[in-house]
Motif scaffolding. Structure first.
Motif, PDB file in Angstrom:
ATOM      1  N   GLY A  30       0.812  -1.228   0.142  1.00  0.00           N
ATOM      2  CA  GLY A  30      -0.032  -0.100   0.032  1.00  0.00           C
ATOM      3  C   GLY A  30       0.900   1.394  -0.004  1.00  0.00           C
ATOM      4  O   GLY A  30       0.411   2.558   0.357  1.00  0.00           O
ATOM      5  N   ASN A  31       2.186   1.270  -0.451  1.00  0.00           N
ATOM      6  CA  ASN A  31       3.102   2.255  -0.441  1.00  0.00           C
ATOM      7  C   ASN A  31       3.672   2.867   0.740  1.00  0.00           C
ATOM      8  O   ASN A  31       3.871   3.685   0.895  1.00  0.00           O
ATOM      9  CB  ASN A  31       2.663   3.448  -1.614  1.00  0.00           C
ATOM     10  CG  ASN A  31       2.346   2.830  -2.886  1.00  0.00           C
ATOM     11  OD1 ASN A  31       1.253   2.787  -3.154  1.00  0.00           O
ATOM     12  ND2 ASN A  31       3.287   2.684  -3.642  1.00  0.00           N
ATOM     13  N   SER A  32       2.971   2.005   1.988  1.00  0.00           N
ATOM     14  CA  SER A  32       3.461   2.365   3.502  1.00  0.00           C
ATOM     15  C   SER A  32       3.903   1.388   4.118  1.00  0.00           C
ATOM     16  O   SER A  32       2.951   0.758   4.894  1.00  0.00           O
ATOM     17  CB  SER A  32       2.001   3.281   3.881  1.00  0.00           C
ATOM     18  OG  SER A  32       1.610   4.350   3.295  1.00  0.00           O
ATOM     19  N   PRO A  33       4.850   0.951   3.848  1.00  0.00           N
ATOM     20  CA  PRO A  33       5.314  -0.597   4.410  1.00  0.00           C
ATOM     21  C   PRO A  33       5.541  -0.268   5.904  1.00  0.00           C
ATOM     22  O   PRO A  33       5.798   0.844   6.339  1.00  0.00           O
ATOM     23  CB  PRO A  33       6.771  -0.643   3.958  1.00  0.00           C
ATOM     24  CG  PRO A  33       7.088   0.650   3.516  1.00  0.00           C
ATOM     25  CD  PRO A  33       6.030   1.384   3.111  1.00  0.00           C
ATOM     26  N   TYR A  34       5.030  -1.342   6.801  1.00  0.00           N
ATOM     27  CA  TYR A  34       5.447  -1.511   8.343  1.00  0.00           C
ATOM     28  C   TYR A  34       7.121  -1.609   8.383  1.00  0.00           C
ATOM     29  O   TYR A  34       7.593  -2.392   7.670  1.00  0.00           O
ATOM     30  CB  TYR A  34       4.795  -2.587   8.781  1.00  0.00           C
ATOM     31  CG  TYR A  34       3.374  -2.434   9.034  1.00  0.00           C
ATOM     32  CD1 TYR A  34       2.829  -1.656   9.990  1.00  0.00           C
ATOM     33  CD2 TYR A  34       2.270  -2.809   8.018  1.00  0.00           C
ATOM     34  CE1 TYR A  34       1.710  -1.328  10.214  1.00  0.00           C
ATOM     35  CE2 TYR A  34       1.142  -2.468   8.245  1.00  0.00           C
ATOM     36  CZ  TYR A  34       0.736  -1.976   9.350  1.00  0.00           C
ATOM     37  OH  TYR A  34      -0.714  -1.573   9.521  1.00  0.00           O
ATOM     38  N   LEU A  35       7.644  -1.014   9.238  1.00  0.00           N
ATOM     39  CA  LEU A  35       9.008  -1.223   9.305  1.00  0.00           C
ATOM     40  C   LEU A  35       9.200  -2.392   9.914  1.00  0.00           C
ATOM     41  O   LEU A  35      10.438  -2.975   9.361  1.00  0.00           O
ATOM     42  CB  LEU A  35       9.188   0.180  10.688  1.00  0.00           C
ATOM     43  CG  LEU A  35      10.808   0.132  11.123  1.00  0.00           C
ATOM     44  CD1 LEU A  35      11.650   0.903   9.630  1.00  0.00           C
ATOM     45  CD2 LEU A  35      11.169   1.281  12.094  1.00  0.00           C
ATOM     46  N   LEU A  36       8.679  -2.968  10.796  1.00  0.00           N
ATOM     47  CA  LEU A  36       9.040  -4.327  11.328  1.00  0.00           C
ATOM     48  C   LEU A  36       8.782  -5.572  10.767  1.00  0.00           C
ATOM     49  O   LEU A  36       9.465  -6.460  10.257  1.00  0.00           O
ATOM     50  CB  LEU A  36       8.630  -4.470  12.740  1.00  0.00           C
ATOM     51  CG  LEU A  36       9.234  -3.653  13.891  1.00  0.00           C
ATOM     52  CD1 LEU A  36       8.562  -4.044  15.228  1.00  0.00           C
ATOM     53  CD2 LEU A  36      10.638  -3.333  13.860  1.00  0.00           C
ATOM     54  N   GLY A  37       7.476  -5.416  10.111  1.00  0.00           N
ATOM     55  CA  GLY A  37       7.096  -6.344   9.056  1.00  0.00           C
ATOM     56  C   GLY A  37       7.384  -6.412   7.832  1.00  0.00           C
ATOM     57  O   GLY A  37       7.676  -7.544   7.139  1.00  0.00           O
ATOM     58  N   ALA A  38       7.949  -5.118   7.154  1.00  0.00           N
ATOM     59  CA  ALA A  38       8.463  -5.442   5.680  1.00  0.00           C
ATOM     60  C   ALA A  38       9.662  -4.840   5.440  1.00  0.00           C
ATOM     61  O   ALA A  38      10.492  -5.360   4.889  1.00  0.00           O
ATOM     62  CB  ALA A  38       7.276  -4.396   5.060  1.00  0.00           C
ATOM     63  N   VAL A  39      10.040  -3.572   6.156  1.00  0.00           N
ATOM     64  CA  VAL A  39      11.510  -3.328   5.823  1.00  0.00           C
ATOM     65  C   VAL A  39      12.683  -4.062   6.560  1.00  0.00           C
ATOM     66  O   VAL A  39      13.590  -4.220   5.917  1.00  0.00           O
ATOM     67  CB  VAL A  39      11.543  -1.528   6.508  1.00  0.00           C
ATOM     68  CG1 VAL A  39      12.915  -1.154   6.369  1.00  0.00           C
ATOM     69  CG2 VAL A  39      10.572  -0.785   5.906  1.00  0.00           C
ATOM     70  N   VAL A  40      12.397  -4.449   7.818  1.00  0.00           N
ATOM     71  CA  VAL A  40      13.328  -5.529   8.346  1.00  0.00           C
ATOM     72  C   VAL A  40      13.628  -6.463   7.462  1.00  0.00           C
ATOM     73  O   VAL A  40      15.028  -6.672   7.027  1.00  0.00           O
ATOM     74  CB  VAL A  40      12.954  -5.643   9.834  1.00  0.00           C
ATOM     75  CG1 VAL A  40      13.880  -6.772  10.511  1.00  0.00           C
ATOM     76  CG2 VAL A  40      13.046  -4.639  10.747  1.00  0.00           C
ATOM     77  N   PRO A  41      12.699  -7.346   7.176  1.00  0.00           N
ATOM     78  CA  PRO A  41      12.988  -8.426   6.204  1.00  0.00           C
ATOM     79  C   PRO A  41      13.637  -8.094   4.847  1.00  0.00           C
ATOM     80  O   PRO A  41      14.574  -8.593   4.227  1.00  0.00           O
ATOM     81  CB  PRO A  41      11.895  -9.279   5.939  1.00  0.00           C
ATOM     82  CG  PRO A  41      10.694  -8.614   6.773  1.00  0.00           C
ATOM     83  CD  PRO A  41      11.280  -7.604   7.474  1.00  0.00           C
ATOM     84  N   ALA A  42      13.013  -6.902   4.337  1.00  0.00           N
ATOM     85  CA  ALA A  42      13.754  -6.541   3.009  1.00  0.00           C
ATOM     86  C   ALA A  42      14.992  -5.934   3.027  1.00  0.00           C
ATOM     87  O   ALA A  42      16.013  -6.038   2.075  1.00  0.00           O
ATOM     88  CB  ALA A  42      12.642  -5.372   2.433  1.00  0.00           C
TER      89      ALA A  42
END
Length: 151
Positions: A30-42
């Motif tokens: 949704g163009n607004s990634p969650y820090l822990l749920g999306a950015v950490v793994p990415a």
């Protein structure tokens, strides 16, 4: 303290910025990634480093964070134009100058005739002689849409 702090831009902040840019630029989150749920793994970095990088990037104005009542960054809602350039989503004058030089050399190598090869080679040599500083200024004008007016 007599010694400078270790540089974290290339090892922590830039990789996190690039991960955020990829996620914000896609519609998967949704163009607004969650820090822990999306950015950490990415990012591939540990959670604590991603959190520290996100704070530094927000403080520098590279990202637009959404925080909870404790002030913790929960989501990233946007990134700045400069962040897009640093992450590679948008062109930089230096990068475009390098691409132009690569294109000229490639065209010189693949030209079908000796005459065309010579012209492309001369063009590439002239561009190289301009140098990276002035070449980046030219690319900056082209990227920004500036066209000098005839006098």
């Amino acid at each position: 303290m007599t010694t400078p702090l270790d540089d974290v831009w290339f090892t922590r902040d830039l990789p996190v910025l690039r991960a955020i840019a990829r996620l914000v630029d896609s519609s998967e989150h949704g163009n607004s990634p969650y820090l822990l749920g999306a950015v950490v793994p990415a990012s591939g970095l540990p959670k604590a480093e991603v959190i520290a990088a996100a704070r530094a990037l927000a403080d520098a104005g590279y990202i637009e964070p959404l925080t909870n009542h404790n002030g913790d960054i929960v989501r990233i809602t946007g990134i700045s134009a400069e962040a897009r350039r640093l992450a590679g989503l948008w062109p930089t004058p230096q990068g475009e100058w390098d691409r132009l030089l690569e294109q000229l050399l490639a065209r010189a190598e693949r030209a079908p005739t000796d005459v065309e090869r010579g012209r492309w080679r001369a063009f590439a040599e002239a561009a190289a002689a301009v140098g990276p500083h002035d070449g980046a200024l030219l690319m900056s004008a082209l990227i920004g849409g500036y066209v000098p007016r005839a006098r």
